[in-house]
Design a protein around this motif. Structure first.
Motif, PDB file in Angstrom:
ATOM      1  N   UNK A  65     -10.076   7.795 -13.612  1.00  0.00           N
ATOM      2  CA  UNK A  65      -9.610   9.185 -13.549  1.00  0.00           C
ATOM      3  C   UNK A  65      -9.612   9.847 -14.927  1.00  0.00           C
ATOM      4  N   UNK A  66      -9.833   9.058 -15.963  1.00  0.00           N
ATOM      5  CA  UNK A  66      -9.839   9.540 -17.344  1.00  0.00           C
ATOM      6  C   UNK A  66     -11.284   9.770 -17.779  1.00  0.00           C
ATOM      7  N   UNK A  67     -11.719  11.023 -17.741  1.00  0.00           N
ATOM      8  CA  UNK A  67     -13.117  11.337 -18.054  1.00  0.00           C
ATOM      9  C   UNK A  67     -13.519  10.839 -19.434  1.00  0.00           C
ATOM     10  N   UNK A  88     -11.179   3.051  -6.013  1.00  0.00           N
ATOM     11  CA  UNK A  88     -10.671   4.017  -5.052  1.00  0.00           C
ATOM     12  C   UNK A  88      -9.530   3.436  -4.251  1.00  0.00           C
ATOM     13  N   UNK A  89      -9.417   3.873  -3.019  1.00  0.00           N
ATOM     14  CA  UNK A  89      -8.357   3.371  -2.158  1.00  0.00           C
ATOM     15  C   UNK A  89      -7.283   4.402  -1.910  1.00  0.00           C
ATOM     16  N   UNK A  90      -6.171   3.927  -1.370  1.00  0.00           N
ATOM     17  CA  UNK A  90      -5.104   4.825  -0.928  1.00  0.00           C
ATOM     18  C   UNK A  90      -3.975   4.941  -1.942  1.00  0.00           C
ATOM     19  N   UNK A  91      -4.098   4.245  -3.068  1.00  0.00           N
ATOM     20  CA  UNK A  91      -3.118   4.363  -4.160  1.00  0.00           C
ATOM     21  C   UNK A  91      -1.699   4.054  -3.698  1.00  0.00           C
ATOM     22  N   UNK A  92      -1.568   3.081  -2.811  1.00  0.00           N
ATOM     23  CA  UNK A  92      -0.258   2.652  -2.344  1.00  0.00           C
ATOM     24  C   UNK A  92       0.395   3.557  -1.322  1.00  0.00           C
ATOM     25  N   UNK A  93      -0.313   4.588  -0.882  1.00  0.00           N
ATOM     26  CA  UNK A  93       0.273   5.525   0.065  1.00  0.00           C
ATOM     27  C   UNK A  93       0.107   5.051   1.509  1.00  0.00           C
ATOM     28  N   UNK A 111      -8.320  11.892  -7.350  1.00  0.00           N
ATOM     29  CA  UNK A 111      -8.653  11.553  -8.737  1.00  0.00           C
ATOM     30  C   UNK A 111      -9.377  10.222  -8.838  1.00  0.00           C
ATOM     31  N   UNK A 112      -8.879   9.211  -8.147  1.00  0.00           N
ATOM     32  CA  UNK A 112      -9.486   7.882  -8.284  1.00  0.00           C
ATOM     33  C   UNK A 112     -10.738   7.736  -7.434  1.00  0.00           C
ATOM     34  N   UNK A 155      -7.173  10.649   1.783  1.00  0.00           N
ATOM     35  CA  UNK A 155      -8.170   9.576   1.725  1.00  0.00           C
ATOM     36  C   UNK A 155      -9.405   9.951   2.545  1.00  0.00           C
ATOM     37  N   UNK A 156      -9.188  10.435   3.764  1.00  0.00           N
ATOM     38  CA  UNK A 156     -10.310  10.844   4.604  1.00  0.00           C
ATOM     39  C   UNK A 156     -11.106  11.965   3.932  1.00  0.00           C
ATOM     40  N   UNK A 157     -10.402  12.929   3.352  1.00  0.00           N
ATOM     41  CA  UNK A 157     -11.074  14.062   2.718  1.00  0.00           C
ATOM     42  C   UNK A 157     -11.814  13.620   1.455  1.00  0.00           C
TER      43      UNK A 157
END
Length: 250
Positions: A65-67, A88-93, A111-112, A155-157
């Protein structure tokens, strides 16, 4: 063993390499002779990936996420022949009603997944253009083509956006000999997060999920790695802007 592919002399960058799908992709490219840069924000677990690759890959801590960090890594690494964005992934959500999703929750997943894919592609493109060839493979998800099993809207989007990004970049980078494709996994038991999802379904839920899959089994990281190595190969040289569902058949 990789009987059909030879990546000797090529540099492969794999993000999200600390576990699951990313780790298996690293292992397969190492077995095919590539110089593999295994990148992930989880530096500690990256050591397990290095061990799984027989010590042949190079571990790099990276927050996609850090360009600036992404561009710095590519500057230090040199030109990359193959980029695989598996981070990627769901970031714990977990799935929740859309009314209670915060801006931070929404943006973190984008971001990820999507931003990270763009920053990585942006960073490797100049080196690939200079060589006149390159391969970019984005790991999206079946959630980007249909409905997410997790119920997480972002996540879907974000995964749908990754698929569209592959299509757009494939068109833009094609004149430079660079292909861009996406692999959309179905349900893969690949890491602690997916194992928790699997166990939370219970026996009845697991059976219902298997009934939706033609081959009647969840996927494995190797199933995705095979598709990635194909897209990165010379045999896939006239395929670009495509999404390949690797989901056991729907």
């Amino acid at each position: 063993m990789n009987l059909c592919y030879d990546y000797a002399g090529q540099t492969v960058l794999v993000t999200g390499a600390a576990q699951g799908i990313g780790r298996e992709i690293c292992r397969r490219f190492c077995a095919a002779g590539a110089r593999v840069i295994a990148a992930d924000i989880d530096a500690a677990t990256l050591a397990e990936t290095v061990a799984a690759c027989g010590g042949q890959c190079e571990a790099r801590r990276l927050d996609v996420t850090d360009r600036a960090a992404v561009h710095a890594l590519i500057a230090a690494t040199g030109a990359v022949d193959v980029l695989v964005h598996s981070a990627g992934g769901v970031c714990g959500q977990a799935g929740r009603p859309l009314e209670i999703i915060t801006e931070a929750d929404w943006r973190r997943i984008f971001a990820v997944n999507t931003d990270g894919a763009f920053w990585c592609a942006q960073a490797v493109a100049p080196g690939m253009k200079a060589k006149g060839r390159g391969r970019i493979v984005l790991i999206s998800s079946g959630a980007g083509l249909g409905v997410s099993l997790t119920g997480i809207q972002a996540y879907a989007a974000a995964k749908a956006a990754e698929i569209a990004l592959a299509r757009q970049l494939g068109h833009e980078l094609g004149p430079f000999g660079i292909t861009v494709n996406s692999v959309a996994p179905g349900f893969i038991r690949s890491n602690p997060s997916t194992e928790r999802q699997w166990q939370a379904m219970g026996e009845a839920g697991q059976a219902r999920l298997m009934d939706t899959i033609a081959l009647r089994r969840p996927g494995e990281p190797a199933d995705i790695a095979h598709a990635v190595l194909f897209f990165a190969s010379a045999e896939a040289g006239w395929i670009s802007g495509q999404v390949l569902s690797v989901d056991g058949g729907k």
